[in-house]
Design a protein around this motif. Structure first.
Motif, mmCIF file in Angstrom:
data_model
loop_
_atom_site.group_PDB
_atom_site.id
_atom_site.type_symbol
_atom_site.label_atom_id
_atom_site.label_comp_id
_atom_site.label_asym_id
_atom_site.label_seq_id
_atom_site.Cartn_x
_atom_site.Cartn_y
_atom_site.Cartn_z
ATOM 1 N N GLY A 159 0.819 -1.204 0.000
ATOM 2 C CA GLY A 159 0.000 0.000 0.000
ATOM 3 C C GLY A 159 0.850 1.250 0.000
ATOM 4 O O GLY A 159 2.061 1.201 0.271
ATOM 5 N N ASP A 160 0.201 2.383 -0.313
ATOM 6 C CA ASP A 160 0.932 3.653 -0.330
ATOM 7 C C ASP A 160 0.180 4.786 0.377
ATOM 8 O O ASP A 160 0.767 5.790 0.727
ATOM 9 N N GLY A 161 -1.146 4.626 0.576
ATOM 10 C CA GLY A 161 -1.930 5.694 1.187
ATOM 11 C C GLY A 161 -2.150 5.491 2.671
ATOM 12 O O GLY A 161 -2.004 4.383 3.191
ATOM 13 N N ALA A 167 -4.523 -2.021 7.409
ATOM 14 C CA ALA A 167 -4.352 -3.336 6.782
ATOM 15 C C ALA A 167 -2.887 -3.751 6.782
ATOM 16 O O ALA A 167 -2.561 -4.923 6.991
ATOM 17 N N LEU A 168 -1.987 -2.796 6.549
ATOM 18 C CA LEU A 168 -0.551 -3.094 6.552
ATOM 19 C C LEU A 168 -0.095 -3.550 7.931
ATOM 20 O O LEU A 168 0.723 -4.466 8.063
ATOM 21 N N ARG A 169 -0.614 -2.893 8.954
ATOM 22 C CA ARG A 169 -0.231 -3.255 10.318
ATOM 23 C C ARG A 169 -0.778 -4.638 10.691
ATOM 24 O O ARG A 169 -0.109 -5.413 11.379
ATOM 25 N N ALA A 170 -1.992 -4.958 10.241
ATOM 26 C CA ALA A 170 -2.619 -6.229 10.601
ATOM 27 C C ALA A 170 -2.015 -7.401 9.845
ATOM 28 O O ALA A 170 -2.041 -8.535 10.331
ATOM 29 N N ALA A 171 -1.464 -7.156 8.656
ATOM 30 C CA ALA A 171 -0.918 -8.235 7.836
ATOM 31 C C ALA A 171 0.324 -8.837 8.486
ATOM 32 O O ALA A 171 0.977 -8.214 9.323
ATOM 33 N N MET A 177 5.151 1.390 -0.337
ATOM 34 C CA MET A 177 5.796 1.931 -1.516
ATOM 35 C C MET A 177 6.693 3.097 -1.108
ATOM 36 O O MET A 177 6.241 4.041 -0.451
ATOM 37 N N GLY A 178 7.960 3.044 -1.474
ATOM 38 C CA GLY A 178 8.932 4.020 -0.998
ATOM 39 C C GLY A 178 8.826 5.377 -1.657
ATOM 40 O O GLY A 178 9.092 6.405 -1.031
ATOM 41 N N LYS A 179 8.416 5.426 -2.938
ATOM 42 C CA LYS A 179 8.363 6.707 -3.650
ATOM 43 C C LYS A 179 7.071 7.459 -3.367
ATOM 44 O O LYS A 179 7.082 8.632 -3.002
ATOM 45 N N GLN A 180 5.946 6.781 -3.560
ATOM 46 C CA GLN A 180 4.656 7.442 -3.423
ATOM 47 C C GLN A 180 4.001 7.206 -2.072
ATOM 48 O O GLN A 180 2.976 7.807 -1.769
ATOM 49 N N GLY A 181 4.577 6.333 -1.264
ATOM 50 C CA GLY A 181 3.981 6.017 0.018
ATOM 51 C C GLY A 181 4.046 7.163 1.007
ATOM 52 O O GLY A 181 5.021 7.908 1.058
ATOM 53 N N VAL A 185 2.450 5.214 6.308
ATOM 54 C CA VAL A 185 2.519 3.875 5.722
ATOM 55 C C VAL A 185 3.924 3.301 5.887
ATOM 56 O O VAL A 185 4.101 2.131 6.223
ATOM 57 N N LYS A 186 4.921 4.130 5.656
ATOM 58 C CA LYS A 186 6.312 3.673 5.795
ATOM 59 C C LYS A 186 6.630 3.288 7.228
ATOM 60 O O LYS A 186 7.353 2.328 7.485
ATOM 61 N N GLU A 187 6.109 4.050 8.178
ATOM 62 C CA GLU A 187 6.360 3.759 9.584
ATOM 63 C C GLU A 187 5.617 2.502 10.034
ATOM 64 O O GLU A 187 6.079 1.781 10.914
#
Length: 429
Positions: A159-161, A167-171, A177-181, A185-187
């Motif tokens: 994900g990027d938004g 969802a990223l945390r639960a997975a 995504m490093g460029k558009q994220g 999301v990165k954290e």
């Protein structure tokens, strides 16, 4: 030209046509309205507007995306698309990726709302079979992840938004995504893809499998060597014979047979079939049944033959010191060959490029030469209680050491036949 009555049927048909072609469709309208609160705009505020046009946009697929999804499928990994786009747009894109082949594999956010209670409490075949989730709300992304996990899947989410963060945390694995994220999301994520390319995830997957396989190879070499030494010493003690190897000789053995080879095995290149294997269970231990079988076989073959060599040498009239010299040299040969046996758990040693891992090849040669040099160096010879051997003795010990090569090759052949037969049986059933 001029104002015309709004043709709703034309509007819906045209929007659907563009969506089926893979376009994202946006409707433009103009009008004047009074807003009670500019920060809160609702549908009620958007009245008496004049429709202007439909704008179709498309985000072209990366050329490597289709092959990346194919590689995932070969590796036993299923890929699903979760998007806020129109179902027709999402389905069109998924067809181009060979991700979905039937409209029944598309589930919308509205469909998920209908089964929210069931989605959270029991397994849903529709969720398992779905490959595209369209018009999905942020909370529903989290519901999908939880449903997949309850169904026994190991889930990775990209994900990027900011709305992807839950969802990223639960997975099990969150990938940003490093460029558009966004920063959140990165954290939140476990991994960051610097080029925003899905194919990079597949490349990382392959590298991860190579690294895991190399760890197993190193462990097998080290454990089988140590177990063989235990078998050798134990058999000698049970037989009432003197210690077959002094402590300093055991230390030297580990130095010249494991000092370089175990490090070199960590640089073993990919075997080429990493993405053709099914994923391993997260609960599977490194030291599993296959590893245990090979370690025990290796230990008893190497340790047992080394013990027989030690005993037969004494029975033949050699001194205990000469018998130890033969036994140490034999163990060095055994474990150097074992290093090459460790290059693959399934593939024959004869199917490997001998120069595919130059660190291992030249490291093993160097280790053998170091032991030979020690046999002719007065100081090391006295410390290690070793001495040169004749050419005939060299070939005799070398022929014995090749036994481990034949045994491990036979084990690989038998296990591969059993695996092939089991797979065929499962396919028939």
């Amino acid at each position: 030209s001029g104002n015309q009555a709004f043709d709703r049927e034309w509007f819906e048909n045209e929007a659907t046509r563009l969506a089926k072609a893979g376009f994202r469709v946006m409707a433009l309208a103009a009008g004047i309205t009074e807003l009670k609160d500019e920060k809160k705009i609702s549908v009620k505020d958007l009245q008496n507007l004049t429709f202007l046009a439909l704008v179709a946009m498309i985000d072209p697929l990366r050329p490597e995306a289709k092959n990346a999804i194919k590689a995932c499928r070969q590796a036993g990994i299923e890929v699903a698309m979760i998007t806020g786009d129109h179902p027709e747009t999402a389905y069109s894109i998924s067809q181009q990726l060979d991700l979905a082949t039937d409209p029944s594999q598309v589930i919308t956010g509205a469909d998920i709302r209908k089964v929210t209670k069931e989605l959270k409490n029991k397994q849903q075949d529709s969720i398992n079979n779905a490959r595209v989730f369209a018009r999905v709300e942020p909370q529903q992304k989290l519901d999908i992840v939880h449903a997949m996990q309850k169904n026994g899947h190991y889930v990775a989410v990209t994900g990027d938004g900011a709305n992807d963060a839950p969802a990223l945390r639960a997975a099990h694995v969150g990938i940003a995504m490093g460029k558009q994220g966004s920063d959140i999301v990165k954290e939140t994520s476990d991994m960051i893809i610097t080029d925003d390319n899905f194919a990079s995830i597949v490349s990382g997957l392959e590298e991860g499998r190579v690294a895991y396989a190399n760890i197993r190879k190193v462990i097998f070499l080290l454990i089988s060597a140590g177990a063989a030494e235990i078998v050798l010493v134990t058999l000698a003690l049970l037989s009432g014979l003197p210690i077959p190897l002094f402590a300093v000789q055991l230390l030297w053995l580990n130095l010249v047979t494991n000092g370089i080879q175990d490090v070199a095995l960590a640089f073993e290149p990919a075997e080429g079939d990493e993405l053709n294997k099914a994923p391993r269970s997260p609960q599977e231990k490194i030291f599993n049944k296959a590893m245990l079988e090979k370690v025990l076989i290796s230990a008893f073959v190497i340790g047992g033959l080394a013990f027989l060599t030690f005993r037969l040498s004494i029975n033949a009239g050699y001194s205990v010191e000469q018998a130890r010299n033969f036994t140490l040299l034999l163990m060095v040969l055994f474990l150097n060959i074992q290093a090459f046996n460790s290059r693959s758990e399934t593939r024959s040693i004869f199917n490997h490029n001998l120069f595919g891992n130059p660190f291992l090849l030249f490291g093993t040669i160097t280790a053998q030469l170091v032991h030979i040099a020690a046999m002719y160096t007065p100081i090391l010879r006295d410390v290690l209680h070793i001495q040169p051997v004749s050419i005939n003795q060299w070939f005799y010990l070398l022929s014995i050491s090749l036994t481990i090569l034949l045994v491990i090759e036979a084990y690989k052949f038998i296990t591969m036949k059993q695996t092939k037969y089991s797979n065929q049986k499962n396919q028939l059933s």
